[in-house]
Design a protein around this motif. Sequence first.
Motif, mmCIF file in Angstrom:
data_model
loop_
_atom_site.group_PDB
_atom_site.id
_atom_site.type_symbol
_atom_site.label_atom_id
_atom_site.label_comp_id
_atom_site.label_asym_id
_atom_site.label_seq_id
_atom_site.Cartn_x
_atom_site.Cartn_y
_atom_site.Cartn_z
ATOM 1 N N THR A 1 -7.522 29.332 -3.842
ATOM 2 C CA THR A 1 -8.616 27.354 -3.491
ATOM 3 C C THR A 1 -7.253 26.774 -3.258
ATOM 4 O O THR A 1 -6.320 27.096 -4.945
ATOM 5 N N LEU A 2 -7.181 25.788 -3.092
ATOM 6 C CA LEU A 2 -6.156 24.366 -2.731
ATOM 7 C C LEU A 2 -6.351 23.426 -3.480
ATOM 8 O O LEU A 2 -7.896 23.356 -2.664
ATOM 9 N N THR A 3 -5.554 22.716 -4.184
ATOM 10 C CA THR A 3 -6.060 21.754 -4.415
ATOM 11 C C THR A 3 -5.040 21.334 -4.317
ATOM 12 O O THR A 3 -4.383 20.710 -4.801
ATOM 13 N N LEU A 4 -5.511 19.573 -3.256
ATOM 14 C CA LEU A 4 -4.737 18.723 -3.716
ATOM 15 C C LEU A 4 -4.989 17.489 -3.995
ATOM 16 O O LEU A 4 -6.191 16.623 -4.480
ATOM 17 N N THR A 5 -4.299 16.626 -4.540
ATOM 18 C CA THR A 5 -4.254 14.948 -4.958
ATOM 19 C C THR A 5 -3.845 13.860 -4.537
ATOM 20 O O THR A 5 -2.247 13.940 -3.905
ATOM 21 N N CYS A 6 -4.657 12.970 -4.043
ATOM 22 C CA CYS A 6 -3.606 11.617 -3.240
ATOM 23 C C CYS A 6 -3.811 10.652 -4.164
ATOM 24 O O CYS A 6 -5.320 10.051 -4.626
ATOM 25 N N THR A 7 -2.770 9.969 -4.802
ATOM 26 C CA THR A 7 -2.565 8.990 -5.961
ATOM 27 C C THR A 7 -2.101 7.684 -4.624
ATOM 28 O O THR A 7 -1.680 7.949 -4.151
ATOM 29 N N ASP B 1 -3.464 28.844 7.525
ATOM 30 C CA ASP B 1 -3.941 27.165 6.569
ATOM 31 C C ASP B 1 -1.801 26.622 6.249
ATOM 32 O O ASP B 1 -2.247 25.247 5.736
ATOM 33 N N THR B 2 -1.116 26.919 6.585
ATOM 34 C CA THR B 2 0.258 26.589 6.544
ATOM 35 C C THR B 2 0.229 25.662 7.105
ATOM 36 O O THR B 2 0.292 25.468 8.811
ATOM 37 N N ALA B 3 0.918 24.243 5.899
ATOM 38 C CA ALA B 3 0.389 22.807 6.862
ATOM 39 C C ALA B 3 1.520 21.905 6.362
ATOM 40 O O ALA B 3 1.093 22.120 4.998
ATOM 41 N N THR B 4 1.327 20.459 6.429
ATOM 42 C CA THR B 4 1.716 19.694 5.620
ATOM 43 C C THR B 4 0.727 18.714 5.951
ATOM 44 O O THR B 4 -0.417 18.617 6.601
ATOM 45 N N TYR B 5 -0.287 18.388 4.693
ATOM 46 C CA TYR B 5 -1.435 17.821 4.269
ATOM 47 C C TYR B 5 -0.760 16.684 4.107
ATOM 48 O O TYR B 5 -0.430 15.933 3.141
ATOM 49 N N TYR B 6 -1.705 14.959 4.664
ATOM 50 C CA TYR B 6 -1.558 14.251 4.492
ATOM 51 C C TYR B 6 -3.193 13.255 3.847
ATOM 52 O O TYR B 6 -3.947 13.694 3.930
ATOM 53 N N CYS B 7 -2.546 12.471 3.086
ATOM 54 C CA CYS B 7 -3.884 11.509 3.002
ATOM 55 C C CYS B 7 -3.420 10.142 3.174
ATOM 56 O O CYS B 7 -2.127 9.988 3.805
ATOM 57 N N GLN C 1 -7.265 7.985 -7.446
ATOM 58 C CA GLN C 1 -7.122 8.847 -7.125
ATOM 59 C C GLN C 1 -8.498 9.896 -6.026
ATOM 60 O O GLN C 1 -10.055 9.743 -6.065
ATOM 61 N N VAL C 2 -8.033 10.692 -4.859
ATOM 62 C CA VAL C 2 -8.947 11.173 -4.107
ATOM 63 C C VAL C 2 -8.399 12.658 -3.987
ATOM 64 O O VAL C 2 -7.232 12.735 -3.997
ATOM 65 N N VAL C 3 -9.689 13.740 -4.223
ATOM 66 C CA VAL C 3 -8.784 14.648 -4.320
ATOM 67 C C VAL C 3 -9.578 15.713 -3.519
ATOM 68 O O VAL C 3 -10.962 15.448 -2.593
ATOM 69 N N LEU C 4 -8.655 16.638 -2.652
ATOM 70 C CA LEU C 4 -9.422 17.232 -2.094
ATOM 71 C C LEU C 4 -9.664 19.286 -1.964
ATOM 72 O O LEU C 4 -7.963 19.515 -2.659
ATOM 73 N N VAL D 1 0.551 -0.974 0.340
ATOM 74 C CA VAL D 1 0.407 -0.131 -0.006
ATOM 75 C C VAL D 1 1.435 1.148 0.276
ATOM 76 O O VAL D 1 2.052 1.599 0.864
ATOM 77 N N THR D 2 0.575 1.977 -1.196
ATOM 78 C CA THR D 2 1.318 3.361 -0.657
ATOM 79 C C THR D 2 0.588 4.504 -1.200
ATOM 80 O O THR D 2 -1.244 4.158 -1.594
ATOM 81 N N LEU D 3 0.188 5.458 -0.184
ATOM 82 C CA LEU D 3 -0.182 6.934 -0.937
ATOM 83 C C LEU D 3 0.636 8.398 -1.356
ATOM 84 O O LEU D 3 2.247 8.356 -0.390
ATOM 85 N N ARG D 4 0.533 9.037 -2.540
ATOM 86 C CA ARG D 4 1.224 9.594 -2.260
ATOM 87 C C ARG D 4 0.410 11.161 -2.511
ATOM 88 O O ARG D 4 -0.352 11.183 -3.855
ATOM 89 N N GLU D 5 0.617 12.444 -2.143
ATOM 90 C CA GLU D 5 0.290 13.561 -2.213
ATOM 91 C C GLU D 5 0.656 14.352 -3.094
ATOM 92 O O GLU D 5 2.272 14.645 -3.029
ATOM 93 N N SER D 6 0.466 15.587 -3.803
ATOM 94 C CA SER D 6 0.895 16.021 -4.757
ATOM 95 C C SER D 6 -0.539 17.292 -5.394
ATOM 96 O O SER D 6 -1.513 17.686 -4.820
ATOM 97 N N GLY D 7 0.558 18.729 -5.211
ATOM 98 C CA GLY D 7 -0.167 19.830 -5.154
ATOM 99 C C GLY D 7 0.721 20.778 -5.126
ATOM 100 O O GLY D 7 2.089 21.083 -5.111
ATOM 101 N N PRO D 8 0.053 22.211 -5.192
ATOM 102 C CA PRO D 8 1.235 23.177 -5.242
ATOM 103 C C PRO D 8 1.887 23.609 -3.073
ATOM 104 O O PRO D 8 1.262 22.832 -2.352
#
Lengths: 121, 107
Positions: free
Chosen positions: A17-23, A91-97, A79-82, A2-9
């Motif tokens: 607006t922030l858009t993050l993708t979890c693959t 809102d500055t933070a590390t975002y995890y899926c 994928q899951v998108v937030l 199992v692996t998950l990886r977050e991507s985004g700006p």
Amino acid sequence: QVTLRESGPALVKPTQTLTLTCTFSGFSLSTSAMCVSWVRQPPGKALEWLARIDWDDDIYYSASLKTRLTISKDTSKNQVVLTMTNMDPVDTATYYCARMPGGGYRGFDHWGQGTLVTVSS
Amino acid sequence: DIQMTQSPSTLSASVGDRVTVTCRASQSISSWLAWYQQKPGKAPKLLIYKASTLEGGVPSRFSGSGSGTEFTLTISSLQPDDFGTYYCQQYDSYQFTFGPGTKVDIK
């Protein structure tokens, strides 16, 4: 495996607006009782759960942030998108899926490495 | 909303010591509590779920107990690799809340 990886700006401006993708790989979000959540952690601070999406398309949001959040999934792409609107420096933070088997009753058993998002003009 | 507290906020212990971290919920959460270990710059790692069930691959020196509003995480014999911050997390009514964390360092 199992692996998950977050991507985004890495950097967004206030009010944007922030858009993050979890693959993810190694599991399917169409499997019964499987869920994926987003969790964030401001620098030096505690973890905060944001949102969850389930195998059956049920969706849950943090009560304090629900007006700003949208979570969605693309099962075919694994994928899951937030999205989070009206970003602010707090809102500055590390975002995890994170994966949640068992409908959330078994904890977050696999996490991505996290992606640091800085909100600054 | 259910609030979580942890004590102590920091602790320093020697290798071989028995270490206990306490987590309290503002209202009963039955046994819907998990524990995580986080090391600097890394994602949290699930140790225990449903208050006392050890996640696969987690050393048996870790154990959890409690129900209702009071829970404990015990490390029976602290090892050098056990440094980090430990978080409890509750699950109730489709909301998840983490505690503020307990930082454990090795003397």
